[in-house]
Design a protein around this motif. Structure first.
Motif, PDB file in Angstrom:
ATOM      1  N   ARG A  48     -33.543  -5.732   6.862  1.00 50.30           N
ATOM      2  CA  ARG A  48     -33.604  -4.451   6.007  1.00 50.30           C
ATOM      3  C   ARG A  48     -32.038  -3.974   5.673  1.00 50.30           C
ATOM      4  O   ARG A  48     -31.266  -4.142   6.632  1.00 50.30           O
ATOM      5  CB  ARG A  48     -34.147  -3.229   6.893  1.00 50.30           C
ATOM      6  N   TYR A  49     -31.572  -3.849   4.699  1.00 53.10           N
ATOM      7  CA  TYR A  49     -30.509  -2.959   4.308  1.00 53.10           C
ATOM      8  C   TYR A  49     -30.651  -1.623   3.888  1.00 53.10           C
ATOM      9  O   TYR A  49     -31.666  -1.222   3.233  1.00 53.10           O
ATOM     10  CB  TYR A  49     -29.417  -3.898   2.975  1.00 53.10           C
ATOM     11  N   THR A  50     -29.702  -0.757   4.168  1.00 57.64           N
ATOM     12  CA  THR A  50     -29.452   0.612   3.549  1.00 57.64           C
ATOM     13  C   THR A  50     -28.784   0.849   2.460  1.00 57.64           C
ATOM     14  O   THR A  50     -27.502   0.132   2.559  1.00 57.64           O
ATOM     15  CB  THR A  50     -29.065   1.624   4.544  1.00 57.64           C
ATOM     16  N   ARG A  51     -29.272   1.068   1.237  1.00 55.26           N
ATOM     17  CA  ARG A  51     -28.246   1.016  -0.008  1.00 55.26           C
ATOM     18  C   ARG A  51     -28.264   2.551  -0.306  1.00 55.26           C
ATOM     19  O   ARG A  51     -29.197   3.035  -1.011  1.00 55.26           O
ATOM     20  CB  ARG A  51     -28.760   0.241  -0.929  1.00 55.26           C
ATOM     21  N   GLY A  52     -27.470   3.441  -0.018  1.00 56.34           N
ATOM     22  CA  GLY A  52     -27.485   4.914  -0.265  1.00 56.34           C
ATOM     23  C   GLY A  52     -28.580   5.454   0.491  1.00 56.34           C
ATOM     24  O   GLY A  52     -28.583   5.298   2.066  1.00 56.34           O
ATOM     25  N   LYS A  53     -29.784   6.128  -0.088  1.00 53.89           N
ATOM     26  CA  LYS A  53     -30.687   6.799   0.636  1.00 53.89           C
ATOM     27  C   LYS A  53     -32.008   5.770   0.736  1.00 53.89           C
ATOM     28  O   LYS A  53     -33.044   6.209   1.281  1.00 53.89           O
ATOM     29  CB  LYS A  53     -30.966   7.880   0.047  1.00 53.89           C
ATOM     30  N   GLU A  54     -31.761   4.534   0.108  1.00 57.96           N
ATOM     31  CA  GLU A  54     -32.722   3.840  -0.039  1.00 57.96           C
ATOM     32  C   GLU A  54     -32.823   2.522   1.108  1.00 57.96           C
ATOM     33  O   GLU A  54     -31.755   2.012   1.323  1.00 57.96           O
ATOM     34  CB  GLU A  54     -32.762   2.898  -1.347  1.00 57.96           C
ATOM     35  N   THR A  55     -33.842   2.152   1.681  1.00 61.05           N
ATOM     36  CA  THR A  55     -33.898   1.150   2.498  1.00 61.05           C
ATOM     37  C   THR A  55     -34.644  -0.129   1.547  1.00 61.05           C
ATOM     38  O   THR A  55     -35.660  -0.130   1.112  1.00 61.05           O
ATOM     39  CB  THR A  55     -34.724   1.319   3.739  1.00 61.05           C
ATOM     40  N   VAL A  56     -33.712  -1.449   1.807  1.00 61.18           N
ATOM     41  CA  VAL A  56     -34.145  -2.337   1.012  1.00 61.18           C
ATOM     42  C   VAL A  56     -34.520  -3.383   1.849  1.00 61.18           C
ATOM     43  O   VAL A  56     -33.933  -3.820   2.977  1.00 61.18           O
ATOM     44  CB  VAL A  56     -32.868  -2.987   0.036  1.00 61.18           C
ATOM     45  N   HIS A  57     -35.883  -4.053   1.722  1.00 61.86           N
ATOM     46  CA  HIS A  57     -36.130  -5.183   2.461  1.00 61.86           C
ATOM     47  C   HIS A  57     -36.134  -6.524   1.955  1.00 61.86           C
ATOM     48  O   HIS A  57     -36.852  -6.975   0.914  1.00 61.86           O
ATOM     49  CB  HIS A  57     -37.815  -4.806   2.547  1.00 61.86           C
ATOM     50  N   ALA A  58     -34.834  -7.181   2.112  1.00 55.43           N
ATOM     51  CA  ALA A  58     -34.653  -8.328   1.672  1.00 55.43           C
ATOM     52  C   ALA A  58     -35.531  -9.458   1.979  1.00 55.43           C
ATOM     53  O   ALA A  58     -35.851 -10.216   1.445  1.00 55.43           O
ATOM     54  CB  ALA A  58     -33.309  -8.748   2.094  1.00 55.43           C
ATOM     55  N   LEU A  59     -35.978  -9.312   3.339  1.00 56.40           N
ATOM     56  CA  LEU A  59     -37.316 -10.129   3.783  1.00 56.40           C
ATOM     57  C   LEU A  59     -38.140  -9.389   4.402  1.00 56.40           C
ATOM     58  O   LEU A  59     -37.680  -8.297   5.257  1.00 56.40           O
ATOM     59  CB  LEU A  59     -36.399 -11.137   4.717  1.00 56.40           C
ATOM     60  N   ASP A  60     -39.280  -9.625   4.398  1.00 57.95           N
ATOM     61  CA  ASP A  60     -40.438  -8.783   4.826  1.00 57.95           C
ATOM     62  C   ASP A  60     -41.400  -9.302   5.433  1.00 57.95           C
ATOM     63  O   ASP A  60     -42.292  -9.550   4.798  1.00 57.95           O
ATOM     64  CB  ASP A  60     -41.059  -7.748   3.606  1.00 57.95           C
ATOM     65  N   GLY A  61     -41.402  -9.529   6.867  1.00 55.68           N
ATOM     66  CA  GLY A  61     -42.245 -10.238   7.465  1.00 55.68           C
ATOM     67  C   GLY A  61     -42.537 -11.809   7.076  1.00 55.68           C
ATOM     68  O   GLY A  61     -43.609 -12.341   7.218  1.00 55.68           O
ATOM     69  N   VAL A  62     -41.510 -12.484   7.071  1.00 54.37           N
ATOM     70  CA  VAL A  62     -41.619 -13.924   6.643  1.00 54.37           C
ATOM     71  C   VAL A  62     -41.744 -15.039   7.581  1.00 54.37           C
ATOM     72  O   VAL A  62     -41.388 -14.812   8.778  1.00 54.37           O
ATOM     73  CB  VAL A  62     -40.358 -14.239   6.129  1.00 54.37           C
ATOM     74  N   ASP A  63     -42.887 -15.656   7.374  1.00 55.03           N
ATOM     75  CA  ASP A  63     -43.314 -16.627   8.534  1.00 55.03           C
ATOM     76  C   ASP A  63     -43.037 -18.103   7.771  1.00 55.03           C
ATOM     77  O   ASP A  63     -43.591 -18.207   6.512  1.00 55.03           O
ATOM     78  CB  ASP A  63     -44.883 -16.722   8.857  1.00 55.03           C
ATOM     79  N   LEU A  64     -42.452 -18.802   8.356  1.00 53.00           N
ATOM     80  CA  LEU A  64     -42.120 -20.000   7.513  1.00 53.00           C
ATOM     81  C   LEU A  64     -41.985 -21.234   8.776  1.00 53.00           C
ATOM     82  O   LEU A  64     -41.148 -21.070   9.590  1.00 53.00           O
ATOM     83  CB  LEU A  64     -40.977 -19.923   6.531  1.00 53.00           C
ATOM     84  N   THR A  65     -42.225 -22.413   8.605  1.00 56.16           N
ATOM     85  CA  THR A  65     -42.254 -23.682   9.195  1.00 56.16           C
ATOM     86  C   THR A  65     -41.647 -24.881   8.374  1.00 56.16           C
ATOM     87  O   THR A  65     -42.042 -24.809   7.219  1.00 56.16           O
ATOM     88  CB  THR A  65     -43.534 -24.159   9.848  1.00 56.16           C
ATOM     89  N   MET A 111     -36.877 -28.827  14.189  1.00 57.69           N
ATOM     90  CA  MET A 111     -37.718 -28.097  13.369  1.00 57.69           C
ATOM     91  C   MET A 111     -37.285 -26.502  13.428  1.00 57.69           C
ATOM     92  O   MET A 111     -37.074 -25.909  14.310  1.00 57.69           O
ATOM     93  CB  MET A 111     -39.365 -28.109  13.824  1.00 57.69           C
ATOM     94  N   TYR A 112     -37.610 -25.686  12.244  1.00 58.68           N
ATOM     95  CA  TYR A 112     -37.390 -24.190  12.056  1.00 58.68           C
ATOM     96  C   TYR A 112     -38.765 -23.663  12.284  1.00 58.68           C
ATOM     97  O   TYR A 112     -39.793 -24.220  11.861  1.00 58.68           O
ATOM     98  CB  TYR A 112     -36.868 -23.984  10.899  1.00 58.68           C
ATOM     99  N   GLU A 113     -38.773 -22.469  12.899  1.00 60.27           N
ATOM    100  CA  GLU A 113     -40.142 -21.807  13.009  1.00 60.27           C
ATOM    101  C   GLU A 113     -39.390 -20.140  12.873  1.00 60.27           C
ATOM    102  O   GLU A 113     -38.953 -19.860  13.666  1.00 60.27           O
ATOM    103  CB  GLU A 113     -40.631 -21.968  14.477  1.00 60.27           C
ATOM    104  N   LEU A 114     -39.790 -19.700  11.608  1.00 54.84           N
ATOM    105  CA  LEU A 114     -39.588 -18.332  11.549  1.00 54.84           C
ATOM    106  C   LEU A 114     -40.795 -17.527  11.537  1.00 54.84           C
ATOM    107  O   LEU A 114     -41.849 -17.854  10.964  1.00 54.84           O
ATOM    108  CB  LEU A 114     -38.951 -18.105  10.128  1.00 54.84           C
ATOM    109  N   ARG A 115     -40.666 -16.455  12.605  1.00 50.28           N
ATOM    110  CA  ARG A 115     -41.916 -15.793  12.933  1.00 50.28           C
ATOM    111  C   ARG A 115     -41.503 -14.241  12.542  1.00 50.28           C
ATOM    112  O   ARG A 115     -40.740 -13.497  13.313  1.00 50.28           O
ATOM    113  CB  ARG A 115     -42.380 -16.113  14.444  1.00 50.28           C
ATOM    114  N   ASN A 116     -42.346 -13.766  11.664  1.00 52.03           N
ATOM    115  CA  ASN A 116     -42.273 -12.229  11.163  1.00 52.03           C
ATOM    116  C   ASN A 116     -40.783 -11.692  10.925  1.00 52.03           C
ATOM    117  O   ASN A 116     -40.160 -10.725  11.655  1.00 52.03           O
ATOM    118  CB  ASN A 116     -42.905 -11.393  12.467  1.00 52.03           C
ATOM    119  N   VAL A 117     -40.089 -12.695  10.156  1.00 53.76           N
ATOM    120  CA  VAL A 117     -38.504 -12.327  10.016  1.00 53.76           C
ATOM    121  C   VAL A 117     -38.387 -11.116   8.840  1.00 53.76           C
ATOM    122  O   VAL A 117     -38.981 -11.481   7.645  1.00 53.76           O
ATOM    123  CB  VAL A 117     -37.849 -13.574   9.552  1.00 53.76           C
ATOM    124  N   THR A 118     -37.901 -10.081   9.196  1.00 51.54           N
ATOM    125  CA  THR A 118     -37.590  -8.881   8.353  1.00 51.54           C
ATOM    126  C   THR A 118     -36.098  -8.692   8.495  1.00 51.54           C
ATOM    127  O   THR A 118     -35.276  -8.507   9.400  1.00 51.54           O
ATOM    128  CB  THR A 118     -38.351  -7.706   8.913  1.00 51.54           C
TER     129      THR A 118
END
Length: 227
Positions: free
Chosen positions: A10-27, A1-8
């Protein structure tokens, strides 16, 4: 079984921070079949990479059968992928100079299988996806749908617990799409796999028991009641 807890992630794109995943919880339970959808750049493939141990989160835990993949060394992650996780991609990723059987055998080399065992298991895997007459064919001698069947056989020959598929029908026409989905769904049922698939195809998503939608790094999951 998978348990994802608060998975975040972040990537830096130039001066911008990109949240590809932002606090993902999933079972995701053993034997589950989950389709992941969302807009381009919304985090679908990033989530699949986390589940496959191909990338690590910036924060959070990705737990598979009690083991946090985010905390494993690269060598141990390689072992987990080799033993437990099969991958199918949109682009097939077959080695053009190897036959169908030889391509499937490559998945067994990291497991230390002997040559005779590799040949026998690869041939059986190809027969299971309807390619028993194509063992000696090169990728260039097969249609796109046949090449994807080889890729599925390669993913399943090591008898993984998890099958991860990233747009596996994206390069195929509608009839080939339906054939490949029939193969994948049959393998899921027969082998008791946990099957997780990224797709943009709503027709495929409607048939999945569960659908996860990712938008701007956030996830929502719904049970699909359609027949």
């Amino acid at each position: 079984m998978y348990e994802l807890r608060n998975v975040t992630k972040r990537y830096t794109r130039g001066k911008e921070t990109v949240h590809a995943l932002d606090g993902v919880d999933l079972t995701i339970s053993d034997g589950d079949r989950l389709v992941i959808q969302g807009p381009t750049g919304g985090g679908k493939s990033t989530l699949l990479q986390m589940l496959g141990g191909l990338d690590k989160p910036t924060e959070g835990e990705v737990v598979l059968d009690g083991t946090d993949l985010a905390r494993l060394s690269e060598s141990r992650l390689t072992d987990v992928r080799s033993e437990n996780i099969g991958f199918v991609f949109q682009s097939f990723n077959l080695i053009p100079t190897l036959t169908a059987q030889e391509n499937v055998e490559t998945a067994l080399v990291p497991l230390g299988a002997k040559p005779r065992d590799r040949r026998d298991r690869a041939a059986e895997a190809l027969r299971s996806v309807g390619l028993g007459e194509r063992l000696a064919h090169l990728p260039s001698e097969m249609s796109g749908g046949q090449q994807q069947r080889v890729a599925i056989a390669r993913a399943l020959v090591k008898q993984p617990k998890v099958l991860l598929a990233d747009e596996p029908t994206g390069n195929l026409d509608e009839s080939m799409r339906d054939e490949i989905m029939d193969v994948l769904e049959r393998m899921w049922k027969e082998l008791g796999l946990t099957f997780i698939m990224v797709t943009h195809d709503s027709a495929i998503a409607k048939k999945a028991p569960r659908v996860a939608t990712i938008r701007k790094g956030k996830i929502t999951v719904k049970e699909n009641t359609a027949p």
